[in-house]
Scaffold this active site. Structure first.
Site, mmCIF file in Angstrom:
data_model
loop_
_atom_site.group_PDB
_atom_site.id
_atom_site.type_symbol
_atom_site.label_atom_id
_atom_site.label_comp_id
_atom_site.label_asym_id
_atom_site.label_seq_id
_atom_site.Cartn_x
_atom_site.Cartn_y
_atom_site.Cartn_z
ATOM 1 C CG HIS B 326 -2.051 0.939 1.125
ATOM 2 N ND1 HIS B 326 -1.874 2.305 1.120
ATOM 3 C CD2 HIS B 326 -3.374 0.723 0.995
ATOM 4 C CE1 HIS B 326 -3.068 2.874 0.991
ATOM 5 N NE2 HIS B 326 -3.992 1.936 0.918
ATOM 6 N NE ARG B 346 -2.960 7.646 -1.742
ATOM 7 C CZ ARG B 346 -3.073 6.528 -2.442
ATOM 8 N NH1 ARG B 346 -3.002 6.551 -3.761
ATOM 9 N NH2 ARG B 346 -3.259 5.385 -1.835
#
Ligand SMILES: Cc1cc2nc3c(=O)[nH]c(=O)nc-3n(C[C@H](O)[C@H](O)[C@H](O)COP(=O)(O)OP(=O)(O)OC[C@H]3O[C@@H](n4cnc5c(N)ncnc54)[C@H](O)[C@@H]3O)c2cc1C
Ligand code: SF4
Ligand code: SF4
Ligand code: FES
Lengths: 248, 548
Positions: B326, B346
């Site tokens: 990740h 994000r």
């Protein structure tokens, strides 16, 4: 390029191999169930216990603050106050006397969610003990998630399911509130019931989902899917790279 | 070294630069990479493309397949059960359906098996830690389902397949996309609280590598919210669970079908023999193998046991050459290194920037591409920030979320994240967070067909332990979906399957055979498998331990 050799100071695996120069090797004393251990400063309680030689079977789950397996009670040397913490999310401090509460024999009602009547008494009916709350606020004080625990119990008592669901939403079910409640309330099970009632009965399923399901029942996308699953890689790739993006 | 708002002074200086460029970055992003650009950056920087970190497996049905060294080591390890010490004549639990793993997939399978007619007391869940201690509990970001007006399952399918580098099993990917809206509907009926807007519609967000906004979430506790509801449902149905009693080996019968498992009580060290007409493997992932020494986001019990046990009975594995890192693991402070910062940070508008506050990658690339760009920024361009303990990372500019989406957005949507940093003195609404890729997900696993059957009779599997659904790279929000969809399918199918099953004489011969195969291949390993729990105690201390 050996990225992880460079960037590895902090995996648990390497904690134990860490060279003294890399960290400020100040050591502190923690008292695990009364026994003194010297551990480096800067570890979580969980990692400090492992450093001291404990291997967790109980008392560790997610190791990230999401499961409540590592509920811990501690007191600082010279202080009388009992504090609560999550072992995986709290830095071990010098003079901490600590123990874990890895299991709470709390009462959970068994029910069929389909058959519940969502009215103002549905929570009280399954958890009558919430009426015993004396508003001491100890549960709120003990919550490592800083939730307004007493308020959600009070909301449940009033029959305000929405408020109880909202206030209890971030509960990780660690049981620390329950350990300290003089009314023997299983707060986190009460919260669970409130949220399921709210999710099922008070917050209707959006129309766009129901419509999509109807379309799918009529087989609207079956043909497109049939084509896609047998499509060769080259054409799939073309299609993939040409697809329009809702967010650029 | 002075600490200001949780950061040492030299890191604070870099944060000042990030603040200076912030305004000019609003509404601006670098374009997404083309297919060719993706290839280049992946091959140069993604940890999975380092060939010396992998090796060919020497034995079994996947002989010759390349996998990470850490996985090979477990598959070529000595089975840790001494079969000569096991008395198979006394069965402790005789059930129809044994489910190994009380995480998401196992719990969902138990409910659907029960709804499909298997009585609760004919089901048994064996699990390693507490019921629910699992990766499923930790998921933050969300779950995908194509139910929006400009979305549909075929578009979802394309995203899944493209994200997976076109290596997915098409039939499985199709089921994933087509079942998704039904799963959300099922959750609604159980009382899962998804985020909804004022009109009562789902709040749906984009995700890395997805072409539509279809991420359904429950703040940043999505995994916890779904799992605690399905677990509550499973408890209400009185489905029995043995906690702290992991499976350590599968049982077969003399006709070669899987017929139960040996469990081990982690507190008393006793073994239990479970005889079952069918077994569902739902043991989740492998994060705790710390592949290439990466820190991980996974829970304590994510040690690939299911892969090892399934391989011991001869089940085929696939796509285990690909590991998901990740992009945004915490890189500071030390106490939380490796823990997940959800992709939602994000998708809600936080941009990754380097030490000078400059953009260097689009925030919404697929995970492998995004992670590679972070590594390039830190190690080729040397534009990362190094912490006092030697971690290097880039900034994830979280204060932008409230600036772009309005004050209070972080508190309303990212409470778990906020809490995690605030516990160590950092306020993510005011200062960025330092991030670096972390070991996150097992893309491949035990091969299954559309009915969740493995290549071995009597063994079904669902969830992260399986391979094929996501090809070589899983997209955000598709694995919560995976365990729900395939847990459901496994549950429904075993209920049908057991109607025609007769179990013969129980045996552990396959384990002895495996030992022989290892010996014949000249493999002498000091490692024992399955691993069950990782070892984090200090090495010097371990050298001085005595067994009483
Ligand atoms: C931090 C984090 C965040 C994530 N965020 C997202 C997200 O936003 N969206 C998304 O879609 N996915 C996300 N994922 C991925 C997703 O959560 C998992 O892939 C998925 O939940 C796996 O479900 P599972 O049931 O297969 O495995 P798990 O839920 O991990 O369950 C496996 C269970 O098996 C048990 N077990 C293991 N070995 C044995 C044994 N030998 N015997 C008995 N029991 C055993 C384990 O203890 C565990 O309880 C995230 C994962 C992590 C770690
Ligand atoms: S601790 Fe118990 S009695 Fe005290 S406020 Fe909380 S619920 Fe009420
Ligand atoms: S409400 Fe109780 S069980 Fe929930 S997190 Fe707070 S202390 Fe733990
Ligand atoms: S181990 Fe899960 S909250 Fe600490």
């Amino acid at each position: 390029m050996k990225i992880m050799e460079k960037n590895s100071s902090a995996t648990e695996k390497e904690m134990k191999e860490k060279k003294p120069a890399e960290v400020e090797q100040a050591f502190i004393s923690v008292y695990i169930m009364g026994k003194e251990h010297r551990v480096p400063f800067g570890l979580t309680i969980m990692k400090a216990m492992e450093y001291a030689g404990y291997r967790f079977v109980r008392g560790a789950g997610c190791r990230a603050g999401f499961c409540g397996a590592c509920a811990t009670i501690y007191r600082m040397k010279g202080d009388y106050k009992l504090e609560t913490a999550l072992a995986c999310q709290t830095t071990a401090l010098d003079g901490m006397y600590l123990t874990q509460i890895p299991f709470m024999p709390a009462n959970k009602s068994v029910y069929d969610i389909e058959k519940l009547n969502p009215d103002i008494n549905s929570i009280l009916h399954l958890y009558p003990e919430i009426a015993r709350c004396v508003s001491c606020n100890m549960c709120t004080r003990s919550c490592p998630q800083d939730l307004e625990v007493m308020d959600y119990i009070q909301a449940a008592l009033r029959g305000d399911t929405e408020e109880a669901a909202r206030l209890s939403f971030d509960c990780i079910q660690c049981g620390l509130c329950t350990v300290r409640c003089m009314a023997e309330i299983s707060h986190y099970h009460v919260g669970q019931l409130a949220r399921r009632l709210y999710g099922k009965y008070y917050s209707p399923t959006p129309r766009h989902l129901t419509e999509r399901l109807e379309e799918m029942d009529e087989g609207k996308y079956d043909e497109a899917m049939d084509e896609l699953v047998v499509m060769d890689k080259e054409n799939l790739k073309k299609k993939y790279w040409k697809r329009d993006m809702e967010v650029k | 070294m002075e600490i200001i708002d949780g950061y040492p002074d030299f890191m604070m200086e870099s944060i000042k630069k990030v603040e200076r460029t912030r305004k000019s970055r609003i509404g601006r992003n670098l374009p997404r990479m083309s297919s060719d650009q993706r290839e280049v950056i992946l091959s140069k920087f993604h940890p999975d493309y380092k060939e010396h970190e992998k090796k060919k497996l020497q034995i079994g049905p996947n002989k010759g397949y390349r996998m990470p060294l850490e996985m090979i080591s477990l598959l070529e390890a000595e089975p840790f059960l001494d079969t000569s010490k096991v008395d198979l004549s006394r069965v402790d639990y005789d059930v129809d359906v044994l489910i190994i793993g009380g995480g998401g997939g196992g719990t969902v399978a138990s409910i659907w098996a029960n709804m499909s007619g298997v009585p609760a007391d004919r089901i048994l869940i064996s699990t390693k830690l507490r019921h629910g201690d699992s990766n499923s509990m930790m998921a933050q970001g969300g779950i995908q389902a194509a139910d929006g007006p400009i979305d549909n399952p075929p578009i979802h399918y394309l995203d899944i397949i493209g994200g997976g580098h076109f290596a997915n099993k098409p039939k499985l990917a199709r089921i994933l996309a087509m079942q998704a809206p039904k799963i959300i509907k099922w959750h609604e009926s159980l009382g899962v609280m998804y985020d909804k807007d004022k009109e009562g519609n789902f709040v749906e967000r984009p995700g890395g590598g997805t072409s539509r906004k279809r991420m359904h979430s429950s703040k940043d506790y999505t995994g916890m919210e779904i799992l605690r509801v399905v677990r509550d449902e499973s408890i209400n149905r009185k489905i029995p669970v043995l906690e702290f009693s992991p499976a350590i080996e599968l049982l077969k019968d003399d006709m070669g079908q899987v017929a139960g498992a040996i469990l081990m009580n982690l507190e008393t060290n006793q073994y239990y023999i479970v005889k079952a007409k069918v077994v569902i493997m739902a043991t989740g992932g492998w994060g705790r193998l710390h592949i290439q020494n990466f820190a991980t986001t996974n829970h304590y019990g994510a040690t690939a046991d299911g892969l090892v046990m399934a391989y011991h009975v001869g089940a085929k594995l696939r796509d285990l050459d690909s590991v998901q890192y990740h992009p945004t693991g915490a890189a500071y402070p030390e106490q939380i290194v490796g823990l997940l910062i959800t992709e939602k940070v994000r998708t809600m508008g936080a941009q990754p920037v380097n030490m000078n506050g400059e953009l260097f990658v689009n925030p919404l690339e697929p995970r492998d591409v995004e992670a590679s760009a972070f590594i390039r920024e830190c190690y080729e361009r040397e534009m990362g920030i190094t912490t006092p303990t030697g971690m290097t990372g880039v900034w994830l500019d979280s204060p932008m979320i409230d600036i772009v989406q309005g004050e209070g957005t972080i508190h309303a949507n990212l409470d778990a994240m906020y809490r995690m940093f605030q516990r160590f003195g950092i306020d993510m609404t005011k200062h960025p967070m330092l991030v670096f890729p972390t070991l996150h997900y097992q893309n491949g696993g035990v091969e299954i067909n559309e009915h969740c059957q493995t290549s071995v009779k009597g063994l079904f599997a669902a969830g992260e332990v399986t391979g094929g659904v996501h090809g070589k790279n899983r997209l955000m929000g598709n694995s919560l979906l995976d365990y729900n969809v395939f847990g459901k399918i496994a549950g429904i199918n075993v209920a049908e399957y057991i109607k025609n099953v007769k179990i013969g004489k129980l045996t552990l011969d396959h384990v002895d055979k495996y030992r022989n195969i290892l010996r014949d291949a000249n493999i002498k390993s000091k490692v024992k498998a399955p691993m069950i729990l990782p070892e984090y105690r200090e090495e010097n201390l371990m050298k001085r331990t005595i067994k009483v």
